[in-house]
Design a protein around this motif. Structure first.
Motif, PDB file in Angstrom:
ATOM      1  N   LEU A  14      19.023  39.443  46.634  1.00  0.00           N
ATOM      2  CA  LEU A  14      20.413  39.611  47.031  1.00  0.00           C
ATOM      3  C   LEU A  14      21.248  38.552  46.329  1.00  0.00           C
ATOM      4  O   LEU A  14      20.845  37.391  46.240  1.00  0.00           O
ATOM      5  CB  LEU A  14      20.571  39.456  48.550  1.00  0.00           C
ATOM      6  CG  LEU A  14      20.024  40.579  49.432  1.00  0.00           C
ATOM      7  CD1 LEU A  14      20.198  40.198  50.901  1.00  0.00           C
ATOM      8  CD2 LEU A  14      20.738  41.896  49.139  1.00  0.00           C
ATOM      9  N   SER A  16      24.157  35.834  45.959  1.00  0.00           N
ATOM     10  CA  SER A  16      24.735  34.883  46.903  1.00  0.00           C
ATOM     11  C   SER A  16      26.229  35.127  47.048  1.00  0.00           C
ATOM     12  O   SER A  16      26.841  35.866  46.263  1.00  0.00           O
ATOM     13  CB  SER A  16      24.496  33.457  46.424  1.00  0.00           C
ATOM     14  OG  SER A  16      25.277  33.206  45.247  1.00  0.00           O
ATOM     15  N   ASP A  17      26.838  34.492  48.039  1.00  0.00           N
ATOM     16  CA  ASP A  17      28.284  34.597  48.215  1.00  0.00           C
ATOM     17  C   ASP A  17      29.011  34.138  46.957  1.00  0.00           C
ATOM     18  O   ASP A  17      29.927  34.822  46.477  1.00  0.00           O
ATOM     19  CB  ASP A  17      28.744  33.749  49.401  1.00  0.00           C
ATOM     20  CG  ASP A  17      28.289  34.309  50.746  1.00  0.00           C
ATOM     21  OD1 ASP A  17      27.455  35.238  50.751  1.00  0.00           O
ATOM     22  OD2 ASP A  17      28.749  33.794  51.779  1.00  0.00           O
ATOM     23  N   ALA A  20      28.755  36.656  44.244  1.00  0.00           N
ATOM     24  CA  ALA A  20      29.583  37.836  44.512  1.00  0.00           C
ATOM     25  C   ALA A  20      31.040  37.571  44.147  1.00  0.00           C
ATOM     26  O   ALA A  20      31.708  38.417  43.526  1.00  0.00           O
ATOM     27  CB  ALA A  20      29.464  38.238  45.978  1.00  0.00           C
ATOM     28  N   VAL A 212      35.684  41.232  48.616  1.00  0.00           N
ATOM     29  CA  VAL A 212      34.326  40.677  48.536  1.00  0.00           C
ATOM     30  C   VAL A 212      33.963  40.010  49.862  1.00  0.00           C
ATOM     31  O   VAL A 212      32.842  40.178  50.371  1.00  0.00           O
ATOM     32  CB  VAL A 212      34.223  39.682  47.363  1.00  0.00           C
ATOM     33  CG1 VAL A 212      32.870  38.971  47.387  1.00  0.00           C
ATOM     34  CG2 VAL A 212      34.423  40.403  46.035  1.00  0.00           C
ATOM     35  N   LEU A 216      30.772  40.921  52.140  1.00  0.00           N
ATOM     36  CA  LEU A 216      29.801  39.910  52.559  1.00  0.00           C
ATOM     37  C   LEU A 216      29.707  39.821  54.080  1.00  0.00           C
ATOM     38  O   LEU A 216      28.621  39.647  54.635  1.00  0.00           O
ATOM     39  CB  LEU A 216      30.176  38.547  51.966  1.00  0.00           C
ATOM     40  CG  LEU A 216      30.034  38.431  50.447  1.00  0.00           C
ATOM     41  CD1 LEU A 216      30.681  37.137  49.942  1.00  0.00           C
ATOM     42  CD2 LEU A 216      28.564  38.483  50.022  1.00  0.00           C
ATOM     43  N   ARG A 219      27.352  42.136  55.772  1.00  0.00           N
ATOM     44  CA  ARG A 219      25.930  41.790  55.828  1.00  0.00           C
ATOM     45  C   ARG A 219      25.521  41.377  57.240  1.00  0.00           C
ATOM     46  O   ARG A 219      24.376  41.592  57.648  1.00  0.00           O
ATOM     47  CB  ARG A 219      25.619  40.665  54.833  1.00  0.00           C
ATOM     48  CG  ARG A 219      25.532  41.115  53.384  1.00  0.00           C
ATOM     49  CD  ARG A 219      25.189  39.926  52.510  1.00  0.00           C
ATOM     50  NE  ARG A 219      24.944  40.332  51.127  1.00  0.00           N
ATOM     51  CZ  ARG A 219      24.718  39.478  50.126  1.00  0.00           C
ATOM     52  NH1 ARG A 219      24.692  38.168  50.365  1.00  0.00           N
ATOM     53  NH2 ARG A 219      24.517  39.916  48.905  1.00  0.00           N
ATOM     54  N   ILE A 260      26.465  44.114  46.330  1.00  0.00           N
ATOM     55  CA  ILE A 260      26.251  43.331  47.547  1.00  0.00           C
ATOM     56  C   ILE A 260      25.369  44.078  48.547  1.00  0.00           C
ATOM     57  O   ILE A 260      24.618  43.459  49.307  1.00  0.00           O
ATOM     58  CB  ILE A 260      27.616  42.950  48.163  1.00  0.00           C
ATOM     59  CG1 ILE A 260      28.378  42.031  47.188  1.00  0.00           C
ATOM     60  CG2 ILE A 260      27.455  42.261  49.515  1.00  0.00           C
ATOM     61  CD1 ILE A 260      29.845  41.831  47.529  1.00  0.00           C
ATOM     62  N   HIS A 261      25.437  45.411  48.519  1.00  0.00           N
ATOM     63  CA  HIS A 261      24.638  46.248  49.427  1.00  0.00           C
ATOM     64  C   HIS A 261      23.864  47.274  48.592  1.00  0.00           C
ATOM     65  O   HIS A 261      24.182  48.471  48.606  1.00  0.00           O
ATOM     66  CB  HIS A 261      25.547  46.959  50.426  1.00  0.00           C
ATOM     67  CG  HIS A 261      26.292  46.041  51.337  1.00  0.00           C
ATOM     68  ND1 HIS A 261      25.764  45.550  52.512  1.00  0.00           N
ATOM     69  CD2 HIS A 261      27.540  45.497  51.227  1.00  0.00           C
ATOM     70  CE1 HIS A 261      26.649  44.762  53.095  1.00  0.00           C
ATOM     71  NE2 HIS A 261      27.729  44.706  52.349  1.00  0.00           N
TER      72      HIS A 261
END
Length: 318
Positions: A14, A16-17, A20, A212, A216, A219, A260-261
């Motif tokens: 995945l 990371s923030d 992203a 974004v 996030l 999640r 992100i997904h």
């Protein structure tokens, strides 16, 4: 950077923030979209996840969400009615069954469905589940775990509660409840073993960075399905004069959500009727692999036959 992050996702990681947010600022839409298409091809089933809804109670909502035609705070002239009858609900469900739709969701206006209305909805759900030909979901507001337990006993497998937008933007659009209230509802659903469907609306004045942030934050909800609506500025709401988000921003947002997904269903919802067929096909290439089909809550969507043809042209099985 884009290729490196794509490889990370394809390897099962995945982003990371920080990654992203950097991806959102890369300035290379073509490479971003092509990379999202590769992720979609790697992780997405070719079975298109179709869902239809029934607006089972409309209008007179106590919440002040600025985008919503059903809020009692605004004069939008939307249809207003109490809970529909079991016969009407079943007729809509059968209409969708006959058209090959996979899921059917009962949606109601208002902060939360309680009391006799909840009893009646549980009975409607049980009848549809007993029919056995369509998966049944519900979207009944900010209900608690006790209500979730009753819905599960009636037979639903999935509960829908949109986060709507980024936490940093939400309070400018609604003050009668919070994203934390929504996340508490989602946790109640998860505690009862229900899957979660949660997404929101883009084009409500948020920045790309906030989109974004929204992705996030989702999640935390761990949804199996993310419906993405494009704002329809409804006369009478505070957002009636909002300038439309561009097609390029919509496509880049879909690509970012896919990064992100990577394994979640990204579902077209309201507002897509304004997009050209070419733009919708591109959206399906880069991330969209499901849709809410037919009529929507207070606006008309595309027909189920139109959605089937579009999905099949994009290489999906409807």
């Amino acid at each position: 950077m884009i290729e490196k992050l794509k490889d990370k996702v394809l390897a099962g990681g995945l982003i990371s923030d920080d990654e992203a947010y950097a991806l959102a600022e890369c300035g290379d839409s073509k490479t971003l979209r092509d990379a999202a298409a590769d992720i979609t091809a790697a992780f997405s089933s070719r079975d298109f996840d179709s869902c239809s809804i029934v607006n089972a109670r409309s209008g007179r909502c106590s919440e002040n969400c600025k985008w919503c035609a059903q809020s009692a705070h605004y004069n939008t002239n939307c249809d207003t009615y109490s809970l529909i009858s079991p016969d009407e609900c079943m007729a809509v469900a059968r209409h969708n069954i006959d058209r090959g739709v996979k899921r059917f969701s009962i949606v109601t206006s208002g902060r939360a469905m309680t009391g006799k209305n909840l009893d009646d909805i549980c009975a409607m759900i049980a009848d549809i589940v007993a029919d056995g030909r369509i998966l049944t979901c519900a979207s009944l507001g900010l209900i608690d775990r006790k209500a979730m337990h009753r819905l599960k006993q009636a037979g639903i497998k999935r509960y829908h509660c949109n986060l709507e937008t980024a936490p940093s933007h939400f309070s400018t659009l609604c003050t009668t409840h919070t994203i934390e209230d929504k996340l508490a509802t989602i946790e109640a659903a998860r505690a009862e073993g229900l899957d979660v469907c949660s997404g929101g609306i883009i084009g409500m004045g948020e920045s790309r960075r906030q989109r974004v942030e929204f992705a996030l934050t989702l999640r935390r909800a761990r949804p199996v399905s993310i419906p993405l609506n494009i704002l329809i500025p409804i006369p009478g709401t505070p957002l009636e004069g909002m300038a439309p988000i561009s097609d390029d921003e919509i496509l880049d947002t879909i690509a970012l959500f896919r990064f992100i997904h990577p394994k979640t269903h990204l579902r077209f919802a309201g507002g897509r009727a304004r997009l050209s067929r070419e733009t919708q096909l591109e959206a399906m290439r880069i991330g969209i692999n499901g849709a809410i089909v037919g009529d929507l809550l207070t606006t008309i969507g595309s027909t189920t036959d139109e959605d089937r043809a579009l999905a099949e042209d994009a290489g999906y099985k409807f």
